[in-house]
Design a protein around this motif. Structure first.
Motif, PDB file in Angstrom:
ATOM      1  N   VAL A 208      -7.240 -56.304  35.731  1.00  0.00           N
ATOM      2  CA  VAL A 208      -5.867 -55.966  35.322  1.00  0.00           C
ATOM      3  C   VAL A 208      -5.499 -54.595  35.894  1.00  0.00           C
ATOM      4  O   VAL A 208      -6.314 -53.669  35.884  1.00  0.00           O
ATOM      5  N   VAL A 209      -4.267 -54.486  36.381  1.00  0.00           N
ATOM      6  CA  VAL A 209      -3.702 -53.206  36.807  1.00  0.00           C
ATOM      7  C   VAL A 209      -2.347 -53.044  36.133  1.00  0.00           C
ATOM      8  O   VAL A 209      -1.521 -53.963  36.162  1.00  0.00           O
ATOM      9  N   ALA A 210      -2.119 -51.884  35.527  1.00  0.00           N
ATOM     10  CA  ALA A 210      -0.826 -51.593  34.905  1.00  0.00           C
ATOM     11  C   ALA A 210      -0.222 -50.360  35.566  1.00  0.00           C
ATOM     12  O   ALA A 210      -0.898 -49.337  35.727  1.00  0.00           O
ATOM     13  N   LYS A 211       1.039 -50.472  35.966  1.00  0.00           N
ATOM     14  CA  LYS A 211       1.776 -49.367  36.567  1.00  0.00           C
ATOM     15  C   LYS A 211       2.845 -48.902  35.581  1.00  0.00           C
ATOM     16  O   LYS A 211       3.661 -49.705  35.104  1.00  0.00           O
ATOM     17  N   VAL A 212       2.842 -47.610  35.291  1.00  0.00           N
ATOM     18  CA  VAL A 212       3.845 -47.029  34.400  1.00  0.00           C
ATOM     19  C   VAL A 212       4.759 -46.142  35.235  1.00  0.00           C
ATOM     20  O   VAL A 212       4.313 -45.156  35.830  1.00  0.00           O
ATOM     21  N   ASP A 213       6.028 -46.507  35.299  1.00  0.00           N
ATOM     22  CA  ASP A 213       7.056 -45.758  36.029  1.00  0.00           C
ATOM     23  C   ASP A 213       7.885 -45.014  34.989  1.00  0.00           C
ATOM     24  O   ASP A 213       8.754 -45.588  34.334  1.00  0.00           O
ATOM     25  N   TYR A 214       7.568 -43.717  34.832  1.00  0.00           N
ATOM     26  CA  TYR A 214       8.209 -42.963  33.756  1.00  0.00           C
ATOM     27  C   TYR A 214       9.701 -42.788  33.980  1.00  0.00           C
ATOM     28  O   TYR A 214      10.504 -42.931  33.051  1.00  0.00           O
TER      29      TYR A 214
END
Length: 322
Positions: A208-214
């Motif tokens: 799993v990879v999670a990207k958080v774009d603030y």
């Protein structure tokens, strides 16, 4: 694309007489890893909670035969000085708690050492922890009743961040990586129809990879199309592994919004299954959101089949910021 959870399971649960009260496990209890790689060492340190703005809690989604769903962000859980975790079962539909049970963990000060899956059994419970030493704040746990496999739960037990105490950054991005449990249930009830695939259940692990774009207030979680089978019943491998790929996207989200359990519209997986709920099971762990965990439940009819065949897909992941 947004996401939600499904509230009601598609498969039916029947009544049983009840669950046996489980005995407490020792930190040196037995058990075997599904990967054949596990050992238990004597703990040489005590557990120190990471900061004042975290509380040890359990996020949970499970089914209990005769009682239904057991779902929530703040379910009962404790941790002792040797990092043994105790689940305090919640009351369902006004009935008394089913059982309480304790097991060792891979959190700091704990006794579990395993590279992939740690497994331990007691009474009628088989407890698995996926990559127990990969995370310092949370454990990704699957519990199955050995006397009735329709009873199971996915849980994330750890030092849950007080989201009200964090400010969502105005700019920048973060990447979280780790592993997910995936459970697939393919129905053949009542009678298989022409074109149906072989029914069965399977528990897998996936990347799993999670990207958080603030800046854009967006979280995109990608569950890889590389499932590794842990255990199965029936013929779950009849499903194309490439269809295990799932992308879960939250938009217009901040720590404060997640803390209010805001609703997200429906989303479908590569299998064609749909999720929908007003309670997204997604939270951060650690004093500065160093880790992330989530549980997502999908159900419906398998995509690409001539006849309507029901299935469920459950995804539970624990990730660490890179």
């Amino acid at each position: 694309m947004n996401t939600t959870l499904i509230n009601k399971p598609l498969f039916r649960l029947t009544n049983i007489a009840g669950l046996m009260l489980l005995t407490t496990l020792s930190a040196c209890g037995g058990g075997g890893s599904a990967s054949g790689e596990q050992a238990i060492a004597t703990p040489d340190a005590v557990v120190t909670p990471p900061a004042s703005n975290v509380t040890f809690r359990r996020m949970n989604f499970g089914f209990t035969a005769g009682k239904g769903e057991d779902t929530g962000i703040d379910q009962g859980a404790t941790i002792d000085a040797a990092a043994n975790i105790t689940f305090v079962q919640q009351t369902i539909a006004g009935q008394p708690p089913a059982s309480n049970f304790t097991f060792p963990s891979g959190l700091p000060g704990g006794s579990v050492i395993a590279s992939h899956v740690f497994s331990i059994a007691t009474a009628n419970k088989n407890i698995m922890i996926l990559t127990p030493n990969a995370n310092k704040m949370v454990q990704n746990i699957f519990v199955r009743n050995t006397d009735d496999t329709r009873q199971y739960e996915f849980a994330l037990a750890g030092y849950q961040t007080d989201l009200a105490g964090l400010t969502w950054p105005a700019s920048g991005a973060a990447t979280y990586t780790g592993k997910a449990f995936q459970k697939i249930f393919v129905d053949t009830d009542p009678v298989p129809q022409p074109g149906w695939i072989a029914g069965g259940t399977g528990l897998y692990s996936s990347d799993v990879v999670a990207k958080v774009d603030y800046a854009n207030k967006k979280i995109t979680i990608t569950v890889g199309a590389n499932p590794v089978l842990i255990e199965s019943s029936g013929a779950p491998l009849a499903i194309d592994p490439g269809k295990f790929l799932s992308t879960i996207t939250f938009t217009d989200v901040t720590y404060a919004q997640l803390n209010n359990n805001r609703s997200f519209p429906e989303e479908s997986t590569e299998l064609g299954l749909v999720g929908g709920s007003t309670l997204p099971l997604l939270r951060f762990f650690g004093s500065n959101a160093e880790e992330m965990g989530g549980i997502f439940i999908y159900g419906g009819f398998l995509k690409g089949l001539g006849s309507y065949q029901r299935a469920n897909q459950m995804i539970s992941f624990a990730l660490r910021k890179q």
